[in-house]
Design a protein around this motif. Structure first.
Motif, mmCIF file in Angstrom:
data_model
loop_
_atom_site.group_PDB
_atom_site.id
_atom_site.type_symbol
_atom_site.label_atom_id
_atom_site.label_comp_id
_atom_site.label_asym_id
_atom_site.label_seq_id
_atom_site.Cartn_x
_atom_site.Cartn_y
_atom_site.Cartn_z
ATOM 1 N N HIS A 164 44.668 -1.870 -23.542
ATOM 2 C CA HIS A 164 44.914 -0.592 -23.805
ATOM 3 C C HIS A 164 44.741 -0.257 -25.349
ATOM 4 O O HIS A 164 44.790 0.888 -25.812
ATOM 5 N N PHE A 165 44.433 -1.354 -26.346
ATOM 6 C CA PHE A 165 44.098 -0.954 -27.679
ATOM 7 C C PHE A 165 42.708 -1.153 -28.210
ATOM 8 O O PHE A 165 42.401 -0.989 -29.386
ATOM 9 N N ASP A 166 41.812 -1.293 -27.118
ATOM 10 C CA ASP A 166 40.357 -1.261 -27.565
ATOM 11 C C ASP A 166 39.878 0.063 -26.818
ATOM 12 O O ASP A 166 39.543 0.132 -25.802
ATOM 13 N N THR A 176 53.251 -8.753 -24.318
ATOM 14 C CA THR A 176 54.036 -7.708 -23.951
ATOM 15 C C THR A 176 53.797 -6.283 -24.035
ATOM 16 O O THR A 176 54.045 -5.490 -23.758
ATOM 17 N N GLU A 177 52.861 -6.063 -25.247
ATOM 18 C CA GLU A 177 52.338 -4.723 -25.694
ATOM 19 C C GLU A 177 51.513 -4.300 -24.497
ATOM 20 O O GLU A 177 51.574 -3.230 -24.222
ATOM 21 N N GLN A 178 50.539 -5.139 -23.829
ATOM 22 C CA GLN A 178 49.889 -4.674 -22.890
ATOM 23 C C GLN A 178 50.590 -4.301 -21.612
ATOM 24 O O GLN A 178 50.221 -3.451 -20.748
ATOM 25 N N ILE A 179 51.656 -5.191 -21.226
ATOM 26 C CA ILE A 179 52.370 -4.867 -20.287
ATOM 27 C C ILE A 179 53.062 -3.363 -20.258
ATOM 28 O O ILE A 179 52.988 -2.828 -19.420
ATOM 29 N N THR A 222 35.930 0.135 -21.254
ATOM 30 C CA THR A 222 36.231 1.012 -20.189
ATOM 31 C C THR A 222 36.596 0.085 -19.020
ATOM 32 O O THR A 222 36.990 0.648 -17.719
ATOM 33 N N ALA A 223 36.823 -1.189 -19.339
ATOM 34 C CA ALA A 223 37.363 -2.445 -18.249
ATOM 35 C C ALA A 223 38.633 -2.014 -17.615
ATOM 36 O O ALA A 223 39.550 -1.580 -18.178
ATOM 37 N N ARG A 224 38.553 -1.876 -16.323
ATOM 38 C CA ARG A 224 39.878 -1.639 -15.517
ATOM 39 C C ARG A 224 40.096 -2.737 -14.465
ATOM 40 O O ARG A 224 38.914 -3.427 -14.044
ATOM 41 N N TRP A 225 41.198 -2.944 -13.747
ATOM 42 C CA TRP A 225 41.582 -3.753 -12.937
ATOM 43 C C TRP A 225 42.684 -3.226 -11.959
ATOM 44 O O TRP A 225 43.335 -2.506 -12.143
ATOM 45 N N PRO A 226 42.811 -3.883 -10.697
ATOM 46 C CA PRO A 226 43.679 -3.163 -9.853
ATOM 47 C C PRO A 226 45.123 -3.823 -9.932
ATOM 48 O O PRO A 226 45.374 -5.136 -9.797
ATOM 49 N N HIS A 227 45.767 -2.961 -10.320
ATOM 50 C CA HIS A 227 47.276 -3.278 -10.778
ATOM 51 C C HIS A 227 48.196 -2.906 -9.621
ATOM 52 O O HIS A 227 48.067 -1.737 -9.106
ATOM 53 N N ASP A 254 50.738 -0.871 -19.657
ATOM 54 C CA ASP A 254 50.614 -0.832 -18.321
ATOM 55 C C ASP A 254 51.513 0.075 -17.461
ATOM 56 O O ASP A 254 51.189 0.894 -16.694
ATOM 57 N N TYR A 255 52.849 -0.230 -17.781
ATOM 58 C CA TYR A 255 53.903 0.652 -17.243
ATOM 59 C C TYR A 255 53.783 2.158 -17.556
ATOM 60 O O TYR A 255 54.061 2.979 -16.728
ATOM 61 N N VAL A 256 53.622 2.241 -18.981
ATOM 62 C CA VAL A 256 53.387 3.742 -19.279
ATOM 63 C C VAL A 256 52.446 4.626 -18.465
ATOM 64 O O VAL A 256 52.188 5.647 -18.196
#
Length: 207
Positions: free
Chosen positions: A55-57, A150-153, A61-66, A156-158
């Protein structure tokens, strides 16, 4: 005429030999648990959302199935809020483990608060746990585990809340309340402190 007949026959043979399109994969099985003295079974849909890997780069454009659990059985069953929202969104800040393991231990949210407030339930799985593995079997290799922070998590939720509000009809103006225990309680606390525009309040246990 013979060539035409041959061509027609060959075309028919080719058409007959064409493979049928593959059937779509079945949807994931719902996650269910029994609650209270009456052992009432309540289930949630198991869904996925393509979350951003880093989320900070901003160039990535990389994404993954959450994976996340979704239940709207009680949502909108009471009078709508003043802004037209059918009911609040209750967000469980998933922590270390498969999110299916936390569904059955959250009767306060699922059996009590959801029907009392006419709320939607949203249970995202923490990245790198359960089936939410950004790199699949290679997720825990040294080069890949750096994205477990923790920052990435929190991001993710936001991002998931934004996705729900932008895709579920009438959800755009609905308030979000976060809930969590232990490390999940810490996530709830940070989420409320850092993203007050996303979460209007939270209940953090053992944070």
């Amino acid at each position: 005429a013979a060539l035409a007949a041959l061509g027609g026959g060959g075309g028919a043979a080719l058409a007959a030999a064409a493979p049928a399109p593959a059937a779509p994969p079945p949807p994931p099985a719902p996650v269910c648990a029994k609650f209270g003295a009456a052992q009432t079974e309540i289930c949630a849909e198991s869904r996925t959302f393509n979350s951003k890997l880093d989320h900070f780069d901003y160039a990535s454009t990389a994404r993954w199935p959450h994976r996340y659990l979704y239940n709207d059985e009680q949502w909108g069953k009471l009078s709508p809020l003043g802004n037209g929202c059918p009911g609040p969104i209750l967000l469980y800040t998933g922590n270390e483990g498969p999110i299916s393991a936390f569904w059955g231990s959250n009767g306060f949210m699922i059996q009590h608060l959801a029907p009392t407030w006419g709320a939607m339930l949203l249970f995202p799985e923490e990245r790198y746990y359960g089936t939410s593995l950004p790199f699949g079997a290679a997720s825990f290799e040294a080069a890949n585990v750096k994205y477990l922070t923790t920052e990435q998590i929190l991001e993710d939720y936001v991002e998931l809340v934004d996705h729900i509000k932008s895709t579920v009809p009438k959800a755009a103006n609905c308030p979000v309340l976060a809930f969590g225990g232990s490390y999940g309680g810490t996530l709830t606390t940070f989420l409320r402190a850092k993203y007050p525009a996303t979460v209007i309040g939270g209940l953090a246990a053992s944070a």
